[in-house]
Design a protein around this motif. Sequence first.
Motif, short mmCIF file in Angstrom:
data_model
loop_
_atom_site.label_atom_id
_atom_site.label_comp_id
_atom_site.label_asym_id
_atom_site.label_seq_id
_atom_site.Cartn_x
_atom_site.Cartn_y
_atom_site.Cartn_z
N LEU A 29 -25.27 13.09 -16.56
CA LEU A 29 -25.36 13.08 -18.02
C LEU A 29 -26.14 14.27 -18.56
O LEU A 29 -25.72 14.90 -19.52
N LYS A 30 -27.27 14.60 -17.93
CA LYS A 30 -28.04 15.76 -18.38
C LYS A 30 -29.13 16.06 -17.37
O LYS A 30 -29.34 15.30 -16.42
N GLN A 31 -29.82 17.18 -17.58
CA GLN A 31 -30.99 17.54 -16.81
C GLN A 31 -32.17 17.72 -17.76
O GLN A 31 -32.00 18.27 -18.86
N ILE A 32 -33.32 17.24 -17.34
CA ILE A 32 -34.54 17.40 -18.12
C ILE A 32 -35.46 18.32 -17.33
O ILE A 32 -35.93 17.99 -16.25
N GLY A 33 -35.68 19.53 -17.86
CA GLY A 33 -36.39 20.57 -17.13
C GLY A 33 -37.87 20.62 -17.44
O GLY A 33 -38.47 19.66 -17.93
N ASP A 34 -38.49 21.77 -17.10
CA ASP A 34 -39.91 22.02 -17.32
C ASP A 34 -40.80 21.06 -16.54
O ASP A 34 -41.88 20.66 -17.01
N LEU A 35 -40.35 20.71 -15.32
CA LEU A 35 -41.12 19.82 -14.45
C LEU A 35 -41.23 20.46 -13.07
O LEU A 35 -40.62 19.99 -12.10
N PRO A 36 -42.00 21.55 -12.96
CA PRO A 36 -42.07 22.28 -11.68
C PRO A 36 -42.61 21.43 -10.54
O PRO A 36 -43.64 20.78 -10.67
N LEU A 37 -41.88 21.43 -9.42
CA LEU A 37 -42.20 20.62 -8.25
C LEU A 37 -42.36 19.15 -8.61
O LEU A 37 -43.35 18.50 -8.29
N ALA A 38 -41.34 18.62 -9.30
CA ALA A 38 -41.34 17.18 -9.60
C ALA A 38 -41.40 16.39 -8.30
O ALA A 38 -40.67 16.68 -7.35
N TRP A 39 -42.28 15.41 -8.23
CA TRP A 39 -42.49 14.67 -6.98
C TRP A 39 -41.97 13.25 -7.08
O TRP A 39 -41.12 12.83 -6.32
N GLY A 40 -42.51 12.46 -8.01
CA GLY A 40 -42.11 11.06 -8.11
C GLY A 40 -41.90 10.63 -9.53
O GLY A 40 -42.29 11.32 -10.48
N ILE A 41 -41.29 9.44 -9.71
CA ILE A 41 -40.97 8.96 -11.05
C ILE A 41 -41.02 7.44 -11.11
O ILE A 41 -40.55 6.76 -10.19
N VAL A 42 -41.65 6.92 -12.16
CA VAL A 42 -41.67 5.48 -12.44
C VAL A 42 -41.45 5.30 -13.94
O VAL A 42 -41.56 6.26 -14.72
N THR A 43 -41.14 4.07 -14.36
CA THR A 43 -40.88 3.82 -15.78
C THR A 43 -41.73 2.67 -16.30
O THR A 43 -42.24 1.85 -15.55
N TRP A 44 -41.87 2.66 -17.62
CA TRP A 44 -42.43 1.51 -18.31
C TRP A 44 -41.54 1.19 -19.50
O TRP A 44 -41.24 2.10 -20.27
N PRO A 45 -41.09 -0.08 -19.65
CA PRO A 45 -41.29 -1.21 -18.75
C PRO A 45 -40.81 -0.92 -17.33
O PRO A 45 -39.95 -0.06 -17.12
N ALA A 46 -41.39 -1.64 -16.36
CA ALA A 46 -41.11 -1.38 -14.96
C ALA A 46 -39.65 -1.63 -14.62
O ALA A 46 -39.02 -2.55 -15.16
N SER A 47 -39.11 -0.79 -13.75
CA SER A 47 -37.73 -0.94 -13.31
C SER A 47 -37.65 -0.57 -11.84
O SER A 47 -38.58 -0.03 -11.25
N ASP A 48 -36.50 -0.87 -11.24
CA ASP A 48 -36.34 -0.62 -9.81
C ASP A 48 -36.25 0.87 -9.52
O ASP A 48 -35.69 1.64 -10.30
N GLY A 49 -36.77 1.24 -8.36
CA GLY A 49 -36.70 2.64 -7.94
C GLY A 49 -37.25 2.80 -6.55
O GLY A 49 -37.62 1.83 -5.88
N SER A 50 -37.32 4.04 -6.10
CA SER A 50 -37.75 4.32 -4.73
C SER A 50 -39.26 4.20 -4.53
O SER A 50 -39.74 4.16 -3.42
N ILE A 51 -40.03 4.15 -5.63
CA ILE A 51 -41.47 3.95 -5.53
C ILE A 51 -41.84 2.51 -5.88
O ILE A 51 -42.61 1.87 -5.17
N VAL A 52 -41.30 2.01 -6.96
CA VAL A 52 -41.63 0.67 -7.43
C VAL A 52 -40.41 -0.24 -7.34
O VAL A 52 -39.31 0.17 -7.71
N SER A 53 -40.63 -1.45 -6.87
CA SER A 53 -39.57 -2.46 -6.85
C SER A 53 -39.92 -3.51 -7.89
O SER A 53 -40.97 -4.15 -7.81
N HIS A 54 -39.05 -3.67 -8.89
CA HIS A 54 -39.36 -4.56 -10.01
C HIS A 54 -39.15 -6.02 -9.61
O HIS A 54 -38.13 -6.37 -9.04
#
Length: 376
Positions: free
Chosen positions: A351-376
């Motif tokens: 859909l798109k790319q969101i830039g300006d995040l040099p060496l992006a490492w990890g990502i989580v959301t609020w409200p919490a959702s499933d992902g490779s770091i957090v399991s909702h």
Amino acid sequence: MQQKRLRFPRPLRPVALAVACALAAGTALAAAAPPNAYVTSEKAGVGVIDLDQMSLTKTFPVGADGPRGLSLTADGKLLLVANKNTGDLAAIDTATGDVVQRVKIGKNPEYVRVHRGFAYVTYEPGENGPPPGAGGKPDAGRPDAGKPDEHAGGGKPGADDDANEPPAEIAIVDLKTWRVVHSVTSGHETEGVEFSRDGNEMLVTNEGDDTVSVYHARTGAPIRTVKLAAGGRPRGIRLSPDGSVYVVTLESLSKFVVLDAHDLKVLKTVDTKLGPYGIAYGPDGKRLFVAAARDKALQVFDAKTYEHVADVPVGQRCWHFSFTPDGSKLLVACGRSDAVYVLDARSYQPLKQIGDLPLAWGIVTWPASDGSIVSH
């Protein structure tokens, strides 16, 4: 007949009126606040993505700390970030972006999980590592020896480059007192952290030892260690939604294994593209997603049969990803592309790319959702 006098409430005094207005405005703002994603950028800090607009709206300026692993408290008010350069865990107020607490961890803190009022932080202790119960401010000037450049993908596959170093540890931080209450000795190069379905056991993958270690989640007391395929370098780990199996990625063998959740015996081994790391089930539990970082792909598998469903092209060094809270989109943090890739979670189309995040490492959301770091 006596006529009743009508009584009207007294007008609020100016101070009370101001407080009432502020509370009402705060409630309205809270209700209108958009869902956000938080992305650690090892050079810039923590990027905040408005998920309604799918745009980077602000960056919390902690880039000099070298932020990597991250996790939110249960109420979403604090973002906990492991900082490579300062060797600490920082608690960031998500409303203001201010660092409100720092806890000394030790050398090379990397992965963070929040569970039942505690933060679990993996690190590689040096002589400055904390004793159990230690807390306080970090030594911001301490150089970080760290690992070899793991972003470059170099080195001999399967080799334990820390074989002669002290084993990794997991610091257990009490989020009420902001102190390290236990330091748990693990294997070499501890990576992913997961919890059993009842929450009583913590499982960690040890990349350098090719093992999965199991501990009592509250005390850190060891329960067992399971050896996986030699040279596999296990990294990501996730419990299935029904609690029956764990799936573990083997980065150097380009596979993931399915482990029986009861005895941790290998039930199945599945081929992936090169360099799998982050792994997670989709919100409905029907699909399993794997970030094959060295092949610049997010792979999709059937969660029951493990049959390959799709390959989705993404950027370079994409380790971690998260669904949006409504489950409609996938956000993939791609470190060497300095961006988050946004995908449709059903069609898997970009859909798109969101830039300006040099060496992006990890990502989580609020409200919490499933992902490779957090399991909702």
